[in-house]
Design a protein around this motif. Structure first.
Motif, short mmCIF file in Angstrom:
data_model
loop_
_atom_site.label_atom_id
_atom_site.label_comp_id
_atom_site.label_asym_id
_atom_site.label_seq_id
_atom_site.Cartn_x
_atom_site.Cartn_y
_atom_site.Cartn_z
N GLU A 244 0.82 -1.21 0.00
CA GLU A 244 0.00 0.00 0.00
C GLU A 244 0.86 1.26 0.00
OE1 GLU A 244 -0.53 -2.58 1.88
OE2 GLU A 244 -2.52 -3.30 1.32
N THR A 245 1.91 1.27 0.83
CA THR A 245 2.78 2.45 0.91
C THR A 245 3.48 2.72 -0.40
OG1 THR A 245 3.14 2.09 3.29
CG2 THR A 245 4.75 3.45 2.12
N ARG A 248 0.99 4.12 -2.88
CA ARG A 248 0.43 5.39 -2.46
C ARG A 248 1.47 6.51 -2.46
NH1 ARG A 248 -1.00 3.86 2.13
NH2 ARG A 248 0.70 4.75 3.34
N SER A 249 2.68 6.21 -1.98
CA SER A 249 3.69 7.27 -1.86
C SER A 249 5.08 6.73 -2.15
CB SER A 249 3.65 7.89 -0.45
OG SER A 249 3.76 6.88 0.54
N PRO A 250 5.36 6.39 -3.40
CA PRO A 250 6.72 5.94 -3.76
C PRO A 250 7.73 7.05 -3.54
CG PRO A 250 5.44 6.41 -5.73
CD PRO A 250 4.48 6.50 -4.58
N GLY A 312 10.37 5.88 6.91
CA GLY A 312 9.06 5.73 7.52
C GLY A 312 8.90 4.32 8.01
N PRO A 313 7.81 4.00 8.69
CA PRO A 313 7.59 2.64 9.20
C PRO A 313 7.59 1.61 8.07
CG PRO A 313 6.03 4.19 10.17
CD PRO A 313 6.72 4.92 9.07
N LEU A 321 17.57 12.31 -2.53
CA LEU A 321 16.47 13.28 -2.60
C LEU A 321 15.35 12.97 -1.62
CD1 LEU A 321 16.34 13.41 -6.46
CD2 LEU A 321 17.07 15.28 -5.00
N ALA A 322 15.36 11.78 -1.03
CA ALA A 322 14.27 11.39 -0.14
C ALA A 322 14.35 12.07 1.21
CB ALA A 322 14.27 9.87 0.06
N ASP A 323 15.51 12.65 1.55
CA ASP A 323 15.69 13.33 2.83
C ASP A 323 15.97 14.81 2.56
OD1 ASP A 323 16.24 14.26 5.31
OD2 ASP A 323 17.79 12.78 5.79
N PRO A 324 14.99 15.68 2.72
CA PRO A 324 15.19 17.10 2.40
C PRO A 324 16.19 17.79 3.32
CG PRO A 324 13.08 16.77 3.50
CD PRO A 324 13.64 15.41 3.22
#
Length: 334
Positions: A244-245, A248-250, A312-313, A321-324
């Motif tokens: 789901e994750t 929903r939010s790749p 995330g969990p 780029l995933a960590d601003p």
């Protein structure tokens, strides 16, 4: 086409654990870095989908897990036992816990043997049961995969592609393994037959509690069968999350490109397709391997290899780029 079944809860204990696994092949052109530092785990009764473009190393990883290919480094633990470099005589016993279903349902079956002989062969090799008990086990497995008992007396060429894959699944389940590696098990089948085989696998998993490592390039198939999904690019895992994750939010640009490429019935604006080809595994790019095709790549992407880290969990990605908060990073586009 498929309606996803509800995700099963994750179980902490792992029946399969892969740590920093590397597989390399030496050729006349140089060394192929097929699998480069992959780590993953699989819980009992769980399905982990492994996706990526052709040539990313996902099939090589699956074959290394069952030790059909010798790893260069890293560790493979199966049901708590380290099988990474076990000698052949000990590896046979360990393989009772892990079996494989191959992509081609005909090439993986000996055309000279009957179906009954093919399914009973693992039982014979491991000395399980008498001849009568093995025949009864074959009949039971044929029933489980939806084939009649008289199928045991016929040879593979007398069956369709979907029926042959059912035979391959029955053979893989003969030893009651804890893990089954499924390498593109439906890609060679018609769409209607794919649905039948996928429903069969879901039903067998629920009744037997076996764990699946499901390798595929078809995201709609992976979405249907998987509890978690690992995205692979040029020998590395670039994103890992529950189903789901991930949908929903790749978090990784490559994952987003794969999801954007899935055909949809509805119209509307679609992002531009991913440009370029997978880089050569003989000479992987420096830094992030995806930076040569990533529209969001910046300086650090070209020099520093990103590590797979939690964002995330149960959600990890290998992307600067995933960590601003990282210096110079730009936020991912929605």
């Amino acid at each position: 086409m498929f309606q996803s079944p509800p995700a099963k809860p994750c179980v902490p204990e792992s029946v399969l654990s892969v740590d920093d696994l590397c597989v390399r092949f030496s050729t006349a052109r140089g060394t192929v870095h097929a699998v480069d530092g992959v780590s993953l785990s699989l819980a009992p009764g769980e399905t982990l989908g492994l996706v990526g473009e052709s040539g990313c190393g996902k099939s090589t990883l699956g074959r290394a897990v069952v030790r059909l290919i010798e790893p260069a480094s890293g560790r493979i633990r199966l049901a708590g036992e380290d099988v990474t470099h076990q000698p052949r005589h000990r590896l046979r016993a360990a393989r009772r816990n892990v079996q494989m279903v191959f992509q081609d349902p005909f090439a993986s079956l000996d055309p000279r043997w009957t179906v009954g002989e093919l399914i009973a062969e693992p039982l014979h090799i491991h000395g399980i049961g008498s001849r009568a008990e093995r025949r009864a086990r074959v009949t039971d497995l044929l029933h489980k995969v939806g084939l009649p008992p008289d199928a045991a007396e016929r040879t593979p060429h007398q069956f369709s592609g979907g029926q042959r894959q059912r035979i391959g699944i029955a053979r893989a389940l003969a030893l009651e393994p804890k893990v089954v590696v499924l390498d593109e098990p439906v890609s060679a089948l018609d769409v209607s037959v794919q649905a039948q085989i996928l429903n069969l696998l879901v039903g067998l998993q629920r009744s037997l509690g076996v764990a699946f490592l499901f390798i595929s390039h078809d995201l709609s198939v992976v979405e249907y069968v998987s509890d978690r999904v690992a995205v692979m690019y040029l020998g590395r895992i670039v994103e890992l999350a529950d189903r789901e994750t991930l949908w929903r939010s790749p978090a990784h640009p490559y994952t987003r490109a794969l999801l954007d490429a899935v055909p949809r019935i509805s119209g509307g604006h679609r992002p531009a397709p991913l440009k370029g080809d997978l880089p050569s595994p003989y000479d992987p790019p420096q830094g992030c391997a995806f930076h040569t095709r990533c529209p969001l790549a910046y300086g650090r992407c070209r020099t520093e290899t990103p590590l797979l880290r939690g964002i995330g969990p149960g959600h990890s990605t290998a992307c600067h780029l995933a960590d601003p908060t990282l210096p110079g990073a730009a936020p991912l586009a929605a």
